[in-house]
Design a protein around this motif. Structure first.
Motif, PDB file in Angstrom:
ATOM      1  N   GLN A  49      82.232  42.416 184.613  1.00 37.26           N
ATOM      2  CA  GLN A  49      83.441  41.815 185.182  1.00 37.26           C
ATOM      3  C   GLN A  49      83.185  40.372 185.593  1.00 37.26           C
ATOM      4  OE1 GLN A  49      84.426  43.098 189.176  1.00 37.26           O
ATOM      5  NE2 GLN A  49      86.624  42.913 188.804  1.00 37.26           N
ATOM      6  N   PHE A  50      84.075  39.496 185.216  1.00 39.30           N
ATOM      7  CA  PHE A  50      83.980  38.087 185.611  1.00 39.30           C
ATOM      8  C   PHE A  50      84.189  37.949 187.116  1.00 39.30           C
ATOM      9  CE2 PHE A  50      84.271  33.614 185.475  1.00 39.30           C
ATOM     10  CZ  PHE A  50      85.395  33.213 186.178  1.00 39.30           C
ATOM     11  N   VAL A  51      83.350  37.126 187.728  1.00 33.08           N
ATOM     12  CA  VAL A  51      83.470  36.848 189.150  1.00 33.08           C
ATOM     13  C   VAL A  51      83.883  35.391 189.382  1.00 33.08           C
ATOM     14  CG1 VAL A  51      82.231  36.744 191.343  1.00 33.08           C
ATOM     15  CG2 VAL A  51      81.765  38.611 189.729  1.00 33.08           C
ATOM     16  N   ALA A  52      83.101  34.469 188.830  1.00 35.09           N
ATOM     17  CA  ALA A  52      83.377  33.052 189.045  1.00 35.09           C
ATOM     18  C   ALA A  52      82.696  32.229 187.967  1.00 35.09           C
ATOM     19  CB  ALA A  52      82.883  32.607 190.420  1.00 35.09           C
ATOM     20  N   GLY A  53      83.237  31.036 187.697  1.00 35.42           N
ATOM     21  CA  GLY A  53      82.642  30.140 186.722  1.00 35.42           C
ATOM     22  C   GLY A  53      82.819  28.698 187.158  1.00 35.42           C
ATOM     23  N   ILE A  54      81.947  27.830 186.647  1.00 35.03           N
ATOM     24  CA  ILE A  54      82.003  26.425 187.016  1.00 35.03           C
ATOM     25  C   ILE A  54      81.465  25.586 185.871  1.00 35.03           C
ATOM     26  CG2 ILE A  54      79.711  26.419 188.102  1.00 35.03           C
ATOM     27  CD1 ILE A  54      80.906  24.564 190.270  1.00 35.03           C
ATOM     28  N   ASN A  55      82.105  24.440 185.647  1.00 29.01           N
ATOM     29  CA  ASN A  55      81.595  23.509 184.639  1.00 29.01           C
ATOM     30  C   ASN A  55      80.319  22.869 185.171  1.00 29.01           C
ATOM     31  OD1 ASN A  55      81.481  20.493 183.606  1.00 29.01           O
ATOM     32  ND2 ASN A  55      82.508  21.723 182.051  1.00 29.01           N
ATOM     33  N   TRP A  56      79.290  22.848 184.372  1.00 37.08           N
ATOM     34  CA  TRP A  56      77.974  22.420 184.799  1.00 37.08           C
ATOM     35  C   TRP A  56      77.968  20.963 185.260  1.00 37.08           C
ATOM     36  CZ3 TRP A  56      74.297  24.639 186.885  1.00 37.08           C
ATOM     37  CH2 TRP A  56      72.959  24.344 186.717  1.00 37.08           C
ATOM     38  N   TYR A  57      78.821  20.131 184.663  1.00 32.11           N
ATOM     39  CA  TYR A  57      78.817  18.709 184.990  1.00 32.11           C
ATOM     40  C   TYR A  57      79.971  18.308 185.898  1.00 32.11           C
ATOM     41  CZ  TYR A  57      75.220  18.210 181.498  1.00 32.11           C
ATOM     42  OH  TYR A  57      74.059  18.320 180.795  1.00 32.11           O
ATOM     43  N   ALA A  58      81.147  18.880 185.664  1.00 25.11           N
ATOM     44  CA  ALA A  58      82.337  18.410 186.381  1.00 25.11           C
ATOM     45  C   ALA A  58      82.693  19.247 187.600  1.00 25.11           C
ATOM     46  CB  ALA A  58      83.534  18.383 185.424  1.00 25.11           C
ATOM     47  N   GLY A  59      82.073  20.393 187.748  1.00 16.57           N
ATOM     48  CA  GLY A  59      82.488  21.271 188.829  1.00 16.57           C
ATOM     49  C   GLY A  59      83.650  22.114 188.364  1.00 16.57           C
ATOM     50  N   SER A  60      84.784  22.021 189.021  1.00 17.48           N
ATOM     51  CA  SER A  60      86.014  22.727 188.631  1.00 17.48           C
ATOM     52  C   SER A  60      85.816  24.235 188.573  1.00 17.48           C
ATOM     53  CB  SER A  60      86.506  22.225 187.267  1.00 17.48           C
ATOM     54  OG  SER A  60      86.712  20.844 187.275  1.00 17.48           O
ATOM     55  N   PRO A  61      85.650  24.879 189.720  1.00 14.35           N
ATOM     56  CA  PRO A  61      85.406  26.315 189.730  1.00 14.35           C
ATOM     57  C   PRO A  61      86.635  27.158 189.398  1.00 14.35           C
ATOM     58  CG  PRO A  61      85.648  25.516 191.966  1.00 14.35           C
ATOM     59  CD  PRO A  61      85.663  24.306 191.071  1.00 14.35           C
ATOM     60  N   GLU A  62      86.372  28.327 188.853  1.00 14.93           N
ATOM     61  CA  GLU A  62      87.390  29.331 188.578  1.00 14.93           C
ATOM     62  C   GLU A  62      86.915  30.653 189.166  1.00 14.93           C
ATOM     63  OE1 GLU A  62      90.038  26.877 186.766  1.00 14.93           O
ATOM     64  OE2 GLU A  62      90.361  29.051 186.764  1.00 14.93           O
ATOM     65  N   TYR A  63      87.860  31.476 189.639  1.00 15.88           N
ATOM     66  CA  TYR A  63      87.517  32.732 190.283  1.00 15.88           C
ATOM     67  C   TYR A  63      88.407  33.860 189.780  1.00 15.88           C
ATOM     68  CZ  TYR A  63      85.222  29.642 193.613  1.00 15.88           C
ATOM     69  OH  TYR A  63      84.419  28.681 194.189  1.00 15.88           O
ATOM     70  N   SER A  64      87.862  35.072 189.828  1.00 20.06           N
ATOM     71  CA  SER A  64      88.705  36.236 189.588  1.00 20.06           C
ATOM     72  C   SER A  64      89.566  36.460 190.831  1.00 20.06           C
ATOM     73  CB  SER A  64      87.848  37.464 189.302  1.00 20.06           C
ATOM     74  OG  SER A  64      87.167  37.878 190.480  1.00 20.06           O
ATOM     75  N   GLU A  65      90.680  37.124 190.647  1.00 22.00           N
ATOM     76  CA  GLU A  65      91.591  37.365 191.769  1.00 22.00           C
ATOM     77  C   GLU A  65      90.942  38.225 192.844  1.00 22.00           C
ATOM     78  OE1 GLU A  65      94.325  34.825 190.780  1.00 22.00           O
ATOM     79  OE2 GLU A  65      94.581  36.149 192.511  1.00 22.00           O
ATOM     80  N   SER A  66      90.026  39.087 192.446  1.00 16.44           N
ATOM     81  CA  SER A  66      89.430  40.026 193.399  1.00 16.44           C
ATOM     82  C   SER A  66      88.483  39.345 194.383  1.00 16.44           C
ATOM     83  CB  SER A  66      88.696  41.131 192.652  1.00 16.44           C
ATOM     84  OG  SER A  66      87.653  40.594 191.864  1.00 16.44           O
ATOM     85  N   VAL A  67      88.018  38.140 194.056  1.00 19.67           N
ATOM     86  CA  VAL A  67      87.072  37.459 194.949  1.00 19.67           C
ATOM     87  C   VAL A  67      87.599  36.130 195.473  1.00 19.67           C
ATOM     88  CG1 VAL A  67      85.165  38.515 193.690  1.00 19.67           C
ATOM     89  CG2 VAL A  67      85.818  36.151 193.182  1.00 19.67           C
ATOM     90  N   LYS A  68      88.744  35.698 194.974  1.00 20.08           N
ATOM     91  CA  LYS A  68      89.294  34.399 195.378  1.00 20.08           C
ATOM     92  C   LYS A  68      89.505  34.373 196.886  1.00 20.08           C
ATOM     93  CE  LYS A  68      91.948  32.653 192.304  1.00 20.08           C
ATOM     94  NZ  LYS A  68      93.097  32.365 191.427  1.00 20.08           N
ATOM     95  N   GLY A  69      89.028  33.320 197.515  1.00 21.17           N
ATOM     96  CA  GLY A  69      89.137  33.197 198.967  1.00 21.17           C
ATOM     97  C   GLY A  69      87.965  33.769 199.724  1.00 21.17           C
ATOM     98  N   ARG A  70      87.127  34.547 199.059  1.00 23.54           N
ATOM     99  CA  ARG A  70      85.951  35.140 199.707  1.00 23.54           C
ATOM    100  C   ARG A  70      84.654  34.594 199.125  1.00 23.54           C
ATOM    101  NH1 ARG A  70      84.877  40.417 199.170  1.00 23.54           N
ATOM    102  NH2 ARG A  70      85.885  40.623 197.121  1.00 23.54           N
ATOM    103  N   PHE A  71      84.634  34.325 197.826  1.00 22.17           N
ATOM    104  CA  PHE A  71      83.425  33.849 197.151  1.00 22.17           C
ATOM    105  C   PHE A  71      83.585  32.379 196.785  1.00 22.17           C
ATOM    106  CE2 PHE A  71      81.947  38.153 195.139  1.00 22.17           C
ATOM    107  CZ  PHE A  71      82.042  38.757 196.390  1.00 22.17           C
ATOM    108  N   THR A  72      82.456  31.679 196.755  1.00 23.26           N
ATOM    109  CA  THR A  72      82.441  30.281 196.345  1.00 23.26           C
ATOM    110  C   THR A  72      81.276  30.036 195.402  1.00 23.26           C
ATOM    111  OG1 THR A  72      83.374  29.591 198.481  1.00 23.26           O
ATOM    112  CG2 THR A  72      82.352  27.882 197.109  1.00 23.26           C
ATOM    113  N   ILE A  73      81.580  29.476 194.227  1.00 23.57           N
ATOM    114  CA  ILE A  73      80.532  29.104 193.279  1.00 23.57           C
ATOM    115  C   ILE A  73      80.275  27.606 193.414  1.00 23.57           C
ATOM    116  CG2 ILE A  73      82.186  28.724 191.391  1.00 23.57           C
ATOM    117  CD1 ILE A  73      80.024  29.773 189.459  1.00 23.57           C
ATOM    118  N   SER A  74      79.012  27.229 193.327  1.00 23.25           N
ATOM    119  CA  SER A  74      78.668  25.817 193.412  1.00 23.25           C
ATOM    120  C   SER A  74      77.369  25.596 192.660  1.00 23.25           C
ATOM    121  CB  SER A  74      78.519  25.379 194.870  1.00 23.25           C
ATOM    122  OG  SER A  74      77.462  26.079 195.501  1.00 23.25           O
ATOM    123  N   ARG A  75      77.073  24.314 192.397  1.00 22.55           N
ATOM    124  CA  ARG A  75      75.772  24.011 191.800  1.00 22.55           C
ATOM    125  C   ARG A  75      75.187  22.808 192.521  1.00 22.55           C
ATOM    126  NH1 ARG A  75      78.358  19.937 190.858  1.00 22.55           N
ATOM    127  NH2 ARG A  75      79.020  18.896 188.970  1.00 22.55           N
TER     128      ARG A  75
END
Length: 129
Positions: A49-75
């Motif tokens: 199941q997809f949780v979160a994704g982020i562009n390696w250079y630009a950022g721009s995170p995306e989240y599944s609805e089940s974790v949005k607001g609770r999880f944060t992806i960063s690099r």
């Protein structure tokens, strides 16, 4: 050779927090401006199941609805580690969490595991009292 190594998984109580890390090496030899990093999870008897994704250079995170607001992806700025900060954890968040990377041009494709080229070995997250 690209390698992804996850860490940080453990047993935590409901409502608690965890931060997962994914140490990436070798990406500079096979990377592009559209390279994406993703977090997926898989519970026993279910698909990945997809949780979160982020562009390696630009950022721009995306989240599944089940974790949005609770999880944060960063690099990190050095682009060697991707993190997944997980707050307000629920028992249904229990799963093996995988880090993945691949040349993905469209944010709408982040959710599809077949779009990713490299995978880590996974780290177990268990949420239970």
């Amino acid at each position: 050779q690209v390698q992804l190594v996850e860490s940080g998984g453990r047993l935590v109580q409901p409502g608690g927090s965890l931060r997962l890390s994914c140490a990436a090496s070798g990406l500079t030899s096979d990377s592009s401006d559209s390279y994406a990093m993703g977090w997926f999870r898989q519970a026993p008897g279910t698909g990945r199941q997809f949780v979160a994704g982020i562009n390696w250079y630009a950022g721009s995170p995306e989240y599944s609805e089940s974790v949005k607001g609770r999880f944060t992806i960063s690099r990190d700025d050095a682009k060697t580690t991707v993190y997944l900060q997980m707050n307000s954890l629920k028992p249904e968040d229990t799963a093996v969490y995988y880090c993945a990377s691949g040349p993905i041009y469209y944010y709408s494709d982040y959710a599809f595991p077949e779009k990713y080229k490299y995978w880590g070995q996974g780290t177990q997250v268990s949420v239970s009292s």
